[in-house]
Design a protein around this motif. Structure first.
Motif, PDB file in Angstrom:
ATOM      1  N   LEU A  57       0.832  -1.195   0.000  1.00 46.48           N
ATOM      2  CA  LEU A  57       0.000   0.000   0.000  1.00 46.48           C
ATOM      3  C   LEU A  57       0.875   1.257   0.000  1.00 46.48           C
ATOM      4  N   ALA A  58       1.942   1.245   0.783  1.00 48.10           N
ATOM      5  CA  ALA A  58       2.863   2.393   0.827  1.00 48.10           C
ATOM      6  C   ALA A  58       3.531   2.604  -0.529  1.00 48.10           C
ATOM      7  N   ARG A  70      -5.554   5.811   2.164  1.00 48.39           N
ATOM      8  CA  ARG A  70      -6.047   4.627   2.872  1.00 48.39           C
ATOM      9  C   ARG A  70      -5.027   4.156   3.904  1.00 48.39           C
ATOM     10  N   LEU A  71      -3.757   4.214   3.537  1.00 51.78           N
ATOM     11  CA  LEU A  71      -2.707   3.845   4.490  1.00 51.78           C
ATOM     12  C   LEU A  71      -2.701   4.810   5.666  1.00 51.78           C
ATOM     13  N   ASP A  72      -2.789   6.088   5.379  1.00 51.00           N
ATOM     14  CA  ASP A  72      -2.825   7.082   6.458  1.00 51.00           C
ATOM     15  C   ASP A  72      -4.001   6.844   7.391  1.00 51.00           C
ATOM     16  N   TYR A  76      -3.883   5.975  11.395  1.00 51.92           N
ATOM     17  CA  TYR A  76      -4.636   6.789  12.360  1.00 51.92           C
ATOM     18  C   TYR A  76      -5.555   5.900  13.201  1.00 51.92           C
ATOM     19  N   GLU A  77      -6.337   5.054  12.531  1.00 48.30           N
ATOM     20  CA  GLU A  77      -7.284   4.196  13.238  1.00 48.30           C
ATOM     21  C   GLU A  77      -6.571   3.217  14.167  1.00 48.30           C
ATOM     22  N   ALA A  95      -1.265  12.681   6.425  1.00 51.23           N
ATOM     23  CA  ALA A  95      -0.659  12.069   7.616  1.00 51.23           C
ATOM     24  C   ALA A  95      -0.484  13.109   8.716  1.00 51.23           C
ATOM     25  N   LEU A  96      -0.066  14.312   8.350  1.00 55.20           N
ATOM     26  CA  LEU A  96       0.094  15.381   9.341  1.00 55.20           C
ATOM     27  C   LEU A  96      -1.235  15.692  10.019  1.00 55.20           C
TER      28      LEU A  96
END
Length: 137
Positions: A57-58, A70-72, A76-77, A95-96
């Protein structure tokens, strides 16, 4: 006759991530005019998370905004502030923002403000997020 959708849904239900990913990725197309292909692309990104294929994914996220987001969201989750911080330090605005939101939700307001100052003290949106009270987020 089973469709790709039926095969993918059955594989997903059975947690056969390789089969589900294979079925969905065969028809997935980012930003396709065919909404079914675009939906399949988004589903593909979700399946990669479920399969814990975060490296894949990255890698996709380097050129695919949906994979990056989606990765971010997964990070987070999952409460992975260190991973979000690293991605934010490399220019990933989503991401920030999610890192700041995560820190604020944990009650770490000062840390949220500090991270914005360190990574991009000129980002008004991030600054605003860091200043919000926990109940506002």
């Amino acid at each position: 006759m089973e469709t790709w959708f039926d095969a993918a849904r059955a594989a997903e239900t059975g947690h056969d991530w390789d089969a589900a990913i294979s079925a969905v990725s065969a028809v997935a197309e980012c930003y396709s005019a065919d909404h079914n292909r675009h939906d399949a692309h988004l589903w593909h990104m979700d399946l990669l998370v479920k399969a814990r294929r975060l490296d894949e994914l990255a890698t996709r996220g380097e050129t695919d905004v949906h994979a990056r987001r989606r990765l971010d969201r997964f990070l987070y989750e999952d409460g992975r502030d260190r991973d979000l911080r690293q991605r934010a330090q490399h220019g990933d605005k989503t991401a920030l923002y999610l890192l700041v939101k995560l820190l604020c939700q944990r009650g770490e307001q000062a840390a949220a403000q500090q991270v914005v100052a360190e990574i991009d003290g000129t980002d008004e949106y991030a600054l605003g997020l860091a200043r919000q009270r926990l109940t506002d987020i």
